[in-house]
Design a protein around this motif. Structure first.
Motif, PDB file in Angstrom:
ATOM      1  N   SER A 117      -0.186  -6.786   6.453  1.00  0.00           N
ATOM      2  CA  SER A 117      -1.475  -6.627   5.663  1.00  0.00           C
ATOM      3  C   SER A 117      -2.150  -8.256   5.566  1.00  0.00           C
ATOM      4  O   SER A 117      -1.486  -9.034   5.739  1.00  0.00           O
ATOM      5  N   THR A 154       4.712  -7.416   6.845  1.00  0.00           N
ATOM      6  CA  THR A 154       5.515  -6.855   5.539  1.00  0.00           C
ATOM      7  C   THR A 154       7.022  -6.291   6.224  1.00  0.00           C
ATOM      8  O   THR A 154       7.819  -6.414   5.536  1.00  0.00           O
ATOM      9  N   TYR A 160      -0.999  -1.199  11.390  1.00  0.00           N
ATOM     10  CA  TYR A 160       0.197  -0.453  11.625  1.00  0.00           C
ATOM     11  C   TYR A 160       0.501  -0.286  13.032  1.00  0.00           C
ATOM     12  O   TYR A 160      -0.619  -0.014  14.011  1.00  0.00           O
ATOM     13  N   SER A 216      -4.972  -3.351   6.655  1.00  0.00           N
ATOM     14  CA  SER A 216      -3.561  -3.180   7.206  1.00  0.00           C
ATOM     15  C   SER A 216      -3.562  -2.881   8.531  1.00  0.00           C
ATOM     16  O   SER A 216      -4.417  -2.247   9.193  1.00  0.00           O
ATOM     17  N   MET A 220       0.753  -1.161   0.039  1.00  0.00           N
ATOM     18  CA  MET A 220      -0.044   0.056  -0.190  1.00  0.00           C
ATOM     19  C   MET A 220       0.762   1.283  -0.027  1.00  0.00           C
ATOM     20  O   MET A 220       1.770   1.155  -0.738  1.00  0.00           O
ATOM     21  N   PHE A 237       4.477  -3.340  10.063  1.00  0.00           N
ATOM     22  CA  PHE A 237       3.182  -3.088   9.165  1.00  0.00           C
ATOM     23  C   PHE A 237       3.081  -4.447   8.818  1.00  0.00           C
ATOM     24  O   PHE A 237       3.812  -5.255   8.550  1.00  0.00           O
ATOM     25  N   SER A 246      -7.720  -5.163   0.831  1.00  0.00           N
ATOM     26  CA  SER A 246      -6.560  -5.534   1.753  1.00  0.00           C
ATOM     27  C   SER A 246      -6.839  -4.717   3.356  1.00  0.00           C
ATOM     28  O   SER A 246      -7.199  -3.678   3.082  1.00  0.00           O
TER      29      SER A 246
END
Length: 170
Positions: A118, A108, A131, A129, A1, A116, A127
């Motif tokens: 996903s 990721t 964080y 996400s 992303m 991060f 998707s």
């Protein structure tokens, strides 16, 4: 992303992504539209039911605007952090890794500044996400779910509640 701007995220305490302004806002608007689909459909049904009593064009336009506004506010709320304090980075990672794996997230990037992950499980174009930004006194956690309304809120709450409970018990 998009890539994460860690410094501005910590300063603003809002998720700040590094991407062109128009692309970020288009993505949020599309996500808000997708998130508000149940409200839009209920607006159309309400308009059909109220047709004999209220002028159709006015009620439909008002209900559609309110539906999009609700969807937008639900999406923007996802960009505000859940703050986990009194937890070290190692404790957080020990609690977060199994939870993310359980909910189908693939890590990721994980460095000393942020995490991060996903999730595209069973979906091609949508998707979710996750964080986590490591600040000095707390960890700022964001879970952005692109599913329609009830599912986005349910998944976000489930992931964050599981991580919080594991942080407290660990």
């Amino acid at each position: 992303m998009f890539s994460l701007d860690v410094v501005r995220t910590i300063e603003n305490e809002k998720l700040t992504l590094e991407a062109p302004w128009l692309l970020k806002h288009f993505h949020v608007f599309f996500q808000a539209f997708f998130n508000s689909l149940p409200f839009l459909l209920s607006s159309l049904a309400t308009t059909e039911v109220l047709q004999p009593y209220v002028e159709k064009q006015i009620s439909l336009s008002c209900l559609l605007i309110v539906s999009l506004a609700v969807g937008y506010l639900l999406v923007r709320k996802q960009y505000l952090p859940t703050v986990i304090s009194e937890t070290t980075q190692a404790q957080f990672l020990q609690a977060a890794m199994p939870t993310l794996k359980e909910y189908g997230f693939d890590i990721t990037k994980n460095n000393g500044k942020f995490l991060f992950a996903s999730c595209t499980a069973n979906r091609i174009h949508i998707s979710d996400s996750f964080y986590a930004v490591y600040a000095q006194n707390a960890i700022l956690v964001f879970c952005i779910c692109e599913l329609p309304f009830p599912f986005s809120v349910i998944k976000k709450r489930a992931v964050l509640a599981s991580i919080k409970s594991r942080c407290k018990s660990g």
